[in-house]
Design an enzyme around this catalytic site. Structure first.
Site, PDB file in Angstrom:
ATOM      1  N   PHE A 112      -0.153  -6.618  -5.847  1.00  0.00           N
ATOM      2  CA  PHE A 112       0.318  -7.595  -4.866  1.00  0.00           C
ATOM      3  C   PHE A 112       0.812  -6.946  -3.583  1.00  0.00           C
ATOM      4  O   PHE A 112       0.889  -7.599  -2.540  1.00  0.00           O
ATOM      5  CB  PHE A 112       1.417  -8.476  -5.484  1.00  0.00           C
ATOM      6  CG  PHE A 112       2.794  -7.894  -5.466  1.00  0.00           C
ATOM      7  CD1 PHE A 112       3.725  -8.288  -4.514  1.00  0.00           C
ATOM      8  CD2 PHE A 112       3.196  -6.968  -6.418  1.00  0.00           C
ATOM      9  CE1 PHE A 112       5.006  -7.771  -4.498  1.00  0.00           C
ATOM     10  CE2 PHE A 112       4.473  -6.449  -6.423  1.00  0.00           C
ATOM     11  CZ  PHE A 112       5.389  -6.851  -5.460  1.00  0.00           C
ATOM     12  N   LYS A 113       1.128  -5.668  -3.631  1.00  0.00           N
ATOM     13  CA  LYS A 113       1.602  -4.989  -2.420  1.00  0.00           C
ATOM     14  C   LYS A 113       0.546  -5.015  -1.313  1.00  0.00           C
ATOM     15  O   LYS A 113       0.861  -4.875  -0.130  1.00  0.00           O
ATOM     16  CB  LYS A 113       1.982  -3.549  -2.745  1.00  0.00           C
ATOM     17  CG  LYS A 113       3.003  -3.397  -3.887  1.00  0.00           C
ATOM     18  CD  LYS A 113       4.325  -4.014  -3.565  1.00  0.00           C
ATOM     19  CE  LYS A 113       5.289  -3.977  -4.740  1.00  0.00           C
ATOM     20  NZ  LYS A 113       5.755  -2.659  -5.125  1.00  0.00           N
ATOM     21  N   ASP A 114      -0.725  -5.202  -1.694  1.00  0.00           N
ATOM     22  CA  ASP A 114      -1.788  -5.280  -0.682  1.00  0.00           C
ATOM     23  C   ASP A 114      -1.585  -6.454   0.269  1.00  0.00           C
ATOM     24  O   ASP A 114      -2.023  -6.413   1.415  1.00  0.00           O
ATOM     25  CB  ASP A 114      -3.159  -5.438  -1.353  1.00  0.00           C
ATOM     26  CG  ASP A 114      -3.623  -4.177  -2.052  1.00  0.00           C
ATOM     27  OD1 ASP A 114      -3.278  -3.079  -1.585  1.00  0.00           O
ATOM     28  OD2 ASP A 114      -4.329  -4.294  -3.074  1.00  0.00           O
ATOM     29  N   LEU A 117       0.815  -4.870   2.730  1.00  0.00           N
ATOM     30  CA  LEU A 117       0.515  -3.547   3.270  1.00  0.00           C
ATOM     31  C   LEU A 117      -0.875  -3.437   3.877  1.00  0.00           C
ATOM     32  O   LEU A 117      -1.208  -2.403   4.469  1.00  0.00           O
ATOM     33  CB  LEU A 117       0.722  -2.488   2.189  1.00  0.00           C
ATOM     34  CG  LEU A 117       2.213  -2.237   1.923  1.00  0.00           C
ATOM     35  CD1 LEU A 117       2.431  -1.476   0.638  1.00  0.00           C
ATOM     36  CD2 LEU A 117       2.831  -1.478   3.099  1.00  0.00           C
ATOM     37  N   THR A 147       3.443   0.213  -4.484  1.00  0.00           N
ATOM     38  CA  THR A 147       3.647   0.290  -3.036  1.00  0.00           C
ATOM     39  C   THR A 147       3.008   1.545  -2.457  1.00  0.00           C
ATOM     40  O   THR A 147       2.404   1.507  -1.383  1.00  0.00           O
ATOM     41  CB  THR A 147       5.149   0.275  -2.702  1.00  0.00           C
ATOM     42  OG1 THR A 147       5.672  -1.025  -2.963  1.00  0.00           O
ATOM     43  CG2 THR A 147       5.391   0.606  -1.234  1.00  0.00           C
TER      44      THR A 147
END
Length: 500
Positions: A112-114, A117, A147
Site C-alpha cells: 500500500f505504500k505505493d 510513494l 516503505t
C-alpha cells in the site's frame, strides 16, 4: 485559509505545503499538520462518479496551498496513470463473504505504500520549484519493510534527490529485504541496522534534528527530508483511497451517499488509519475506525486504557510492518483531539522520550459520544488461523497484516453486535510478499530445503493464484547494497554515501 501547516509541538507555524513536504519534520521535532483541516468539506455528491485521479485532484486542491491546479494534475497523472499500476485504476475493492477488501497492493512494489510513494517524488520535485530550492535533497527513510522499497522505487534516478533507506536487519521478510537490496540507481543507498524498527525510526528522527550535521551538509549543498509518513506529503495521498472505496460501495448500490461505513486498518505507525481520521474530518461518512494490531499491541492497550507504554517486550511477528512500539503519527491525532494544544503534545512526547510512557484522559479518545475508534489485536496463532480460514472457505489469499485486520473485524462484530454496517478492510500487501508465512498458515510446514523463492512458486501452484509480476524471478537479481551498521553509526553512513 488560516495558518497553513503548523508543528504539533508549536515550534513552527504558517508553513506552506511545499515547505512542509521538503522539510519532512518540524525543527522542534514535531510533525506538520494542516491547521485548516476542519474548514474543509468535500462534496460527495459532486464526486460520486469520479475516477481515482479526479478524486485525488479535488482533495489535493485543499491541501497543496501553493501548488497550481496544473501542477497537481501533473503529479496525479504521472503517479497513477503512466503504467506503474497493473490495472486501469490503482486500487481494487473486492467483496469476500461479509466484508470488503480494499486491495492497495497492485503497484510497483506490491504494498500500500505505493499509493503515496509513487506520487511523493512528483510532489517533492514540484515543491522544490515552488520553494526555489537549489540544493540537492537527501531523503532519509526508516522502514519496517514496505516503505523502503516503495520509496526507493519512487525516487530512484530522480535528479537532485538522493535517498537513504534504513531497515532492521533481521526484522523484515526475505522478499522485502531482497526487493530493497536489488534496487538500482546511483542515488539510492540501503543500510541494514542491527536493531528493531523503533531503533531505525529513532535514528532517522535524531539525524533530522542534528543541527551540526544539517549545517555540515547544507554547506556541501544538501538538505534533509523524509519519505516516512512523518512527511505530510506521504500522508495526504492516503486520504484519497478512503473516499474512493466509499464511492465504490455507492456505485455497487451497497450504500446511499451519506451512509456511514466502517474501516478496519492494520496499524503500526498509525499513518494509514490517521488518513482515515482526516478523511472523516473533511466529510467522509465514517462510523468506526477499527485499529488492528498484531502481538505488539501497544495501540490496542492505548485506546482501551488511555495509557501509552512502550516499556514492554518487543515481538518479531509474521506481520513485520506492524512490529512497532513507537507509533509516530499518533502525535498528529493527539494534537487534533486536544484542540491543537501544542504545549500539551510537546510535554507528552518529552515524557515518552524520557520515560517511555504517558497517559491521556480516555474520554478524549472517545471523541464525544461517537466512540470513533475501536481497537483490537491478533496473536500469531490467530493471524495464521485467519489466513487459513479465509482461503479454505473463500479461496481468497490474505497477507499476515490483512489477516490481523480481518481477525480483529470478526472480534469487533462479536463484541459489538454491529453486523450491519458495511465494512472495508484495508488490504495492505500482496500475500506473496510474505509467502512462507502464508504457505505455512494454510498448508503447514514448508518442505525441507525449500527457500523462500521456491515457496512462492509452490504457493501459487497449490492455491491456483499468480505471483505478482514485480516479485517474479526476484531471486535472479543481484544485490547492489550490502551495508550494515549499528544505530549509533547511522549518521556516519550518510556522509560516507554522499562522499562516494
Amino acid at each position: 485559509m488560516k495558518e497553513k501547516y503548523v508543528s504539533t509541538r508549536g515550534g513552527e507555524a504558517n508553513v506552506s505545503a511545499s515547505e512542509g513536504i521538503i522539510k519532512g519534520i518540524a525543527k522542534d521535532g514535531g510533525l506538520f499538520v494542516p491547521s485548516f483541516i476542519h474548514d474543509i468539506k468535500i462534496d460527495l455528491t459532486a464526486l460520486k462518479d469520479a475516477t481515482y485521479g479526479e478524486l485525488a485532484f479535488e482533495i489535493f486542491k485543499y491541501f497543496l496551498d501553493d501548488f497550481s491546479e496544473e501542477q497537481i494534475k501533473d503529479c496525479v497523472h504521472n503517479a497513477y496513470y503512466t503504467g506503474k499500476f497493473e490495472n486501469e485504476e490503482p486500487v481494487s475493492l473486492k467483496k469476500v463473504d461479509d466484508r470488503y477488501f480494499l486491495e492497495l497492493y497492485h503497484g510497483p512494489t506490491c504494498a500500500f505504500k505505493d499509493m503515496a510513494l509513487t506520487i511523493l517524488p512528483y510532489l517533492m520535485t514540484t515543491a522544490m520549484k515552488n520553494a526555489d530550492i537549489s540544493k540537492d535533497i537527501v531523503i532519509l527513510t526508516a522502514t519496517s519493510g514496505d516503505t523502503g522499497k516503495a520509496a526507493l522505487e519512487g525516487f530512484a534516478k530522480v535528479p537532485h534527490i538522493n535517498i537513504v533507506v534504513y531497515y532492521p536487519k533481521d526484522g523484515v521478510s526475505t522478499i522485502q529485504e531482497k526487493q530493497m537490496l536489488t534496487q538500482d540507481g546511483d542515488n539510492t543507498c540501503v543500510i541494514g541496522v542491527a536493531g528493531n524498527f523503533d531503533d531505525t525510526q529513532n535514528g532517522v528522527k535524531e539525524i533530522l534534528n542534528n543541527s551540526g550535521l544539517i549545517e555540515e551538509l547544507r554547506g556541501q549543498g544538501y538538505v534533509f527530508s523524509s519519505a516516512n509518513s512523518i512527511n505530510i506529503g506521504r500522508l495526504l495521498p492516503q486520504i484519497v483511497y478512503y473516499f474512493y472505496s466509499y464511492i465504490q460501495l455507492y456505485k455497487k448500490a451497497v450504500i446511499d451517499l451519506g451512509e456511514a461505513v466502517n474501516f478496519v486498518v492494520p496499524t503500526g505507525n498509525f499513518g494509514n488509519i490517521l488518513a482515515g481520521y482526516y478523511a472523516r474530518a473533511i466529510g467522509l461518512p465514517v462510523s468506526r475506525l477499527i485499529c488492528a494490531s498484531n502481538k505488539n499491541n501497544i495501540l490496542t492497550d492505548f485506546f482501551n486504557t488511555g495509557k501509552y507504554d512502550r516499556n514492554r517486550d518487543f515481538y518479531k511477528t509474521m506481520s513485520p510492518s506492524m512490529d512497532i512500539l513507537i507509533s509516530s503519527n499518533l502525535e498528529r491525532l493527539l494534537y487534533d483531539i486536544t484542540g491543537g494544544n501544542s504545549e500539551m503534545i510537546a510535554g507528552l512526547m518529552s515524557q515518552l522520550n524520557a520515560d517511555g510512557t504517558y497517559a491521556l484522559d480516555r474520554e478524549l479518545l472517545f471523541l464525544g459520544d461517537d466512540h470513533l475508534f475501536y481497537a483490537g489485536c491478533a496473536n500469531e496463532e490467530e493471524t495464521a488461523g485467519a489466513i487459513k480460514h479465509m482461503f479454505e472457505y473463500n479461496h481468497y489469499l490474505m497477507d499476515p497484516h490483512t489477516a490481523v485486520a480481518s481477525k480483529v473485524y470478526s472480534d469487533y462484530r462479536a463484541d459489538t453486535g454491529d453486523v450491519e454496517t458495511p465494512t472495508i478492510i484495508l488490504s495492505t500487501a500482496s500475500p506473496y510478499k510474505f509467502g512462507r508465512s502464508v504457505y505455512e498458515s494454510i498448508f503447514g510446514e514448508v518442505p525441507e530445503g525449500m527457500d523462500d523463492y521456491a515457496v512462492l512458486k509452490e504457493l501459487a501452484a497449490r492455491t491456483e493464484t499468480e505471483i505478482p509480476v514485480p516479485l517474479r524471478d526476484l531471486d535472479q537479481k543481484e544485490n547492489r547494497h550490502d551495508k550494515v551498521c549499528t544505530p549509533e553509526e547511522m549518521a556516519g553512513c550518510i556522509t560516507a554515501f554522499l562522499d562516494k
